[in-house]
Design a protein around this motif. Structure first.
Motif: not given
Length: 153
Positions: A15-39
């Motif tokens: 049902q959802w999009e699945k993406i293979e990544i490496s080092n998920g720790k940095y991906h979620y910090h990046y997402l946190l930053y991007k979303f909060t930066k955009n209020t």
């Protein structure tokens, strides 16, 4: 990967999009930053106790943004067992976030004191709660990410 043992992730994979990544720790910090930066207010369900506010603070200072303002937009719920996952989702929804990020979910699945059947039931319950949300959701492990957003196309 650990998640393949837990059948509810197969449902998300369809049902959802699945993406293979490496080092998920940095991906979620990046997402946190991007979303909060955009209020956007973000609820972080931290399953690995790895959230590091300094990563966001350093990038914010580099871009001459107020790190305190960004960090205030992140509501954190820490989860230590797979049984706490569904209540954590419910608690997160009470903060009315614009985005939910569930980090390090595979850490919960490594707990050998919980049977595979108990893990399946607990994760399935949480996934059912998450599946129909009308806000962006990101579920990250060390090498994978699921999202209800369409990212490629």
């Amino acid at each position: 990967m650990v998640y393949k043992e837990i059948s509810p992730f197969y449902i998300l994979e369809k049902q959802w999009e699945k993406i293979e990544i490496s080092n998920g720790k940095y991906h979620y910090h990046y997402l946190l930053y991007k979303f909060t930066k955009n209020t956007k207010s973000v609820s972080l369900i931290d399953c690995g106790s790895r959230f590091n506010p300094f990563l966001i603070t350093n990038v914010a200072k580099f871009e001459k943004l107020d790190p305190k303002k960004l960090l205030e937009m992140i509501k954190i719920v820490r989860v230590f067992t797979v049984f706490q996952l569904k209540p954590a989702v419910e608690k997160s929804l009470n903060t009315h976030p614009d985005v939910i990020i569930i980090s390090d979910i595979d850490e919960l699945l490594k707990d050998q004191s919980v049977s595979e059947e108990e893990k399946k039931i607990a994760v399935s319950s949480a996934v059912k709660k998450i599946a129909d949300l009308n806000i962006p959701v990101f579920i990250l492990g060390e090498n994978f990410m699921f999202t209800n957003l369409t990212l490629n196309g």
